[in-house]
Write a protein that holds these residues in place. Structure first.
Motif, PDB file in Angstrom:
ATOM      1  N   ALA A   1       0.829  -1.210   0.000  1.00  0.00           N
ATOM      2  CA  ALA A   1       0.000   0.000   0.000  1.00  0.00           C
ATOM      3  C   ALA A   1       0.861   1.256   0.000  1.00  0.00           C
ATOM      4  N   LEU A   2       1.956   1.243   0.763  1.00  0.00           N
ATOM      5  CA  LEU A   2       2.843   2.407   0.812  1.00  0.00           C
ATOM      6  C   LEU A   2       3.552   2.621  -0.522  1.00  0.00           C
ATOM      7  N   LEU A   3       3.957   1.534  -1.175  1.00  0.00           N
ATOM      8  CA  LEU A   3       4.571   1.650  -2.493  1.00  0.00           C
ATOM      9  C   LEU A   3       3.602   2.283  -3.495  1.00  0.00           C
ATOM     10  N   ASP A   4       2.342   1.873  -3.424  1.00  0.00           N
ATOM     11  CA  ASP A   4       1.361   2.263  -4.433  1.00  0.00           C
ATOM     12  C   ASP A   4       0.721   3.626  -4.195  1.00  0.00           C
ATOM     13  N   LYS A   5       0.518   3.995  -2.916  1.00  0.00           N
ATOM     14  CA  LYS A   5      -0.357   5.129  -2.620  1.00  0.00           C
ATOM     15  C   LYS A   5       0.353   6.389  -2.135  1.00  0.00           C
ATOM     16  N   ILE A   6       1.547   6.251  -1.601  1.00  0.00           N
ATOM     17  CA  ILE A   6       2.235   7.423  -1.058  1.00  0.00           C
ATOM     18  C   ILE A   6       2.734   8.319  -2.194  1.00  0.00           C
ATOM     19  N   GLU A   7       2.683   9.625  -1.992  1.00  0.00           N
ATOM     20  CA  GLU A   7       3.169  10.598  -2.980  1.00  0.00           C
ATOM     21  C   GLU A   7       4.665  10.821  -2.762  1.00  0.00           C
ATOM     22  N   TRP A   8       5.463   9.912  -3.320  1.00  0.00           N
ATOM     23  CA  TRP A   8       6.906   9.956  -3.150  1.00  0.00           C
ATOM     24  C   TRP A   8       7.513  11.092  -3.962  1.00  0.00           C
ATOM     25  N   LYS A   9       8.593  11.685  -3.441  1.00  0.00           N
ATOM     26  CA  LYS A   9       9.235  12.805  -4.116  1.00  0.00           C
ATOM     27  C   LYS A   9      10.755  12.689  -3.999  1.00  0.00           C
ATOM     28  N   GLN A  10      11.440  13.088  -5.049  1.00  0.00           N
ATOM     29  CA  GLN A  10      12.895  13.175  -5.034  1.00  0.00           C
ATOM     30  C   GLN A  10      13.287  14.572  -4.581  1.00  0.00           C
ATOM     31  N   GLU A  11      13.690  14.722  -3.324  1.00  0.00           N
ATOM     32  CA  GLU A  11      14.118  16.007  -2.793  1.00  0.00           C
ATOM     33  C   GLU A  11      15.600  16.215  -3.091  1.00  0.00           C
ATOM     34  N   SER A  12      16.041  17.475  -3.043  1.00  0.00           N
ATOM     35  CA  SER A  12      17.447  17.791  -3.237  1.00  0.00           C
ATOM     36  C   SER A  12      17.849  18.898  -2.284  1.00  0.00           C
ATOM     37  N   MET A  13      19.141  19.035  -2.061  1.00  0.00           N
ATOM     38  CA  MET A  13      19.648  20.084  -1.182  1.00  0.00           C
ATOM     39  C   MET A  13      20.853  20.744  -1.828  1.00  0.00           C
ATOM     40  N   ASN A  14      21.124  21.981  -1.406  1.00  0.00           N
ATOM     41  CA  ASN A  14      22.262  22.724  -1.930  1.00  0.00           C
ATOM     42  C   ASN A  14      23.511  22.366  -1.136  1.00  0.00           C
ATOM     43  N   MET A  15      24.525  21.885  -1.827  1.00  0.00           N
ATOM     44  CA  MET A  15      25.773  21.523  -1.177  1.00  0.00           C
ATOM     45  C   MET A  15      26.937  22.029  -2.024  1.00  0.00           C
ATOM     46  N   TYR A  16      27.740  22.910  -1.437  1.00  0.00           N
ATOM     47  CA  TYR A  16      28.894  23.470  -2.137  1.00  0.00           C
ATOM     48  C   TYR A  16      28.492  24.111  -3.467  1.00  0.00           C
ATOM     49  N   GLY A  17      27.330  24.800  -3.452  1.00  0.00           N
ATOM     50  CA  GLY A  17      26.869  25.511  -4.632  1.00  0.00           C
ATOM     51  C   GLY A  17      26.194  24.660  -5.682  1.00  0.00           C
TER      52      GLY A  17
ATOM     53  N   ASP B   1      20.764  15.516  -5.232  1.00  0.00           N
ATOM     54  CA  ASP B   1      19.586  14.710  -4.903  1.00  0.00           C
ATOM     55  C   ASP B   1      19.821  13.900  -3.641  1.00  0.00           C
ATOM     56  N   PHE B   2      18.811  13.825  -2.780  1.00  0.00           N
ATOM     57  CA  PHE B   2      18.872  12.903  -1.654  1.00  0.00           C
ATOM     58  C   PHE B   2      18.992  11.481  -2.207  1.00  0.00           C
ATOM     59  N   PRO B   3      19.787  10.624  -1.577  1.00  0.00           N
ATOM     60  CA  PRO B   3      19.926   9.242  -2.052  1.00  0.00           C
ATOM     61  C   PRO B   3      18.781   8.351  -1.544  1.00  0.00           C
ATOM     62  N   ARG B   4      17.557   8.799  -1.773  1.00  0.00           N
ATOM     63  CA  ARG B   4      16.345   8.089  -1.373  1.00  0.00           C
ATOM     64  C   ARG B   4      15.168   8.966  -1.780  1.00  0.00           C
ATOM     65  N   LEU B   5      13.970   8.406  -1.781  1.00  0.00           N
ATOM     66  CA  LEU B   5      12.752   9.174  -1.978  1.00  0.00           C
ATOM     67  C   LEU B   5      12.118   9.450  -0.626  1.00  0.00           C
ATOM     68  N   THR B   6      11.391  10.561  -0.510  1.00  0.00           N
ATOM     69  CA  THR B   6      10.813  10.932   0.770  1.00  0.00           C
ATOM     70  C   THR B   6       9.360  11.373   0.608  1.00  0.00           C
ATOM     71  N   ALA B   7       8.660  11.433   1.735  1.00  0.00           N
ATOM     72  CA  ALA B   7       7.304  11.983   1.799  1.00  0.00           C
ATOM     73  C   ALA B   7       7.043  12.411   3.237  1.00  0.00           C
ATOM     74  N   TRP B   8       6.180  13.400   3.404  1.00  0.00           N
ATOM     75  CA  TRP B   8       5.862  13.935   4.734  1.00  0.00           C
ATOM     76  C   TRP B   8       4.345  13.982   4.873  1.00  0.00           C
ATOM     77  N   TYR B   9       3.825  13.303   5.894  1.00  0.00           N
ATOM     78  CA  TYR B   9       2.381  13.216   6.124  1.00  0.00           C
ATOM     79  C   TYR B   9       2.078  13.608   7.569  1.00  0.00           C
ATOM     80  N   GLY B  10       0.842  14.084   7.793  1.00  0.00           N
ATOM     81  CA  GLY B  10       0.447  14.406   9.162  1.00  0.00           C
ATOM     82  C   GLY B  10      -0.571  15.512   9.219  1.00  0.00           C
ATOM     83  N   GLU B  11      -0.620  16.182  10.362  1.00  0.00           N
ATOM     84  CA  GLU B  11      -1.572  17.266  10.550  1.00  0.00           C
ATOM     85  C   GLU B  11      -1.166  18.464   9.698  1.00  0.00           C
TER      86      GLU B  11
END
Length: 205
Positions: free
Chosen positions: A43-59, A63-73
């Motif tokens: 269910a988590l594989l199919d239904k979660i809105e996964w995203k490839q986040e990235s961060m600024n490092m040395y200009g 990309d984060f070496p994983r996919l992420t998602a944030w859920y809650g209130e």
């Protein structure tokens, strides 16, 4: 203290509570039986809105070496590694898992960060979950699905290390001062392994 087998798993093991310097944790390898863990994983594989986040490092944008998602209130954004995440509303499966882990954790969680490790090249480096939004001595409850991965803790002053293999359907609860004195990571591995999903439930103040 014996684990209450809430989910019909006759082979569930005794809850193990470890007290370590400047913190403690609970690890329950068979918190969910395989059938239920398999259902949640799919269910988590199919239904979660996964995203490839990235961060600024040395200009550069890395990309984060994983996919992420944030859920809650909906009023609980979360900032880390230079990014701010706004939560998606709870899914039915996430609410079910939250309700199951809260009696073990002794905390009512309002948010969850999900990480999807696609293979052994995906990882998370040494860090603490000690952002100001989490408050003093946060309780972090981690539920794991899919491939087993190595989880390491390292004391920031003494260098002491603790290593666990997080199993499919397992629960890890980190408590006390642990986030203020111990870093943790999931390192890369050269082994050919399948996907893993990790849910870390937390309370955003």
């Amino acid at each position: 203290m014996d684990q209450l087998d809430l989910f019909g798993n006759p082979e569930a093991q005794t809850k193990t509570h470890f007290e370590i310097q400047n913190g403690d944790y609970i690890y329950v390898p068979d918190f969910l039986n395989k059938k239920k863990a398999d259902e949640y994983f799919q269910a988590l594989l199919d239904k979660i809105e996964w995203k490839q986040e990235s961060m600024n490092m040395y200009g550069r944008q890395i990309d984060f070496p994983r996919l992420t998602a944030w859920y809650g209130e909906n009023d609980k954004p979360y900032s880390f590694s230079g990014i701010t995440l706004s939560p998606h509303p709870w899914s039915n499966e996430l609410l079910e898992i939250k309700n199951r882990i809260e009696p073990k954790s002794g905390v009512e969680f309002n948010s969850v960060l999900l990480n999807r490790y696609r293979d052994g090249n995906d990882s998370i480096s040494w860090h603490t979950d000690a952002e100001k939004e989490l408050g003093q001595n946060p309780v972090i409850a981690s539920v794991n699905f899919g491939a087993e991965r190595k989880f390491q803790l390292k004391h920031m002053e003494t260098g002491e290390k603790v290593e666990l293999i997080l199993k499919h359907g397992s629960l890890l609860v980190m408590k006390g001062e642990l986030q203020h004195f111990w870093k943790h990571q999931v390192p890369k591995t050269k082994k050919k392994i399948s996907e893993r999903i990790n849910l870390t439930f937390r309370v955003i103040k």
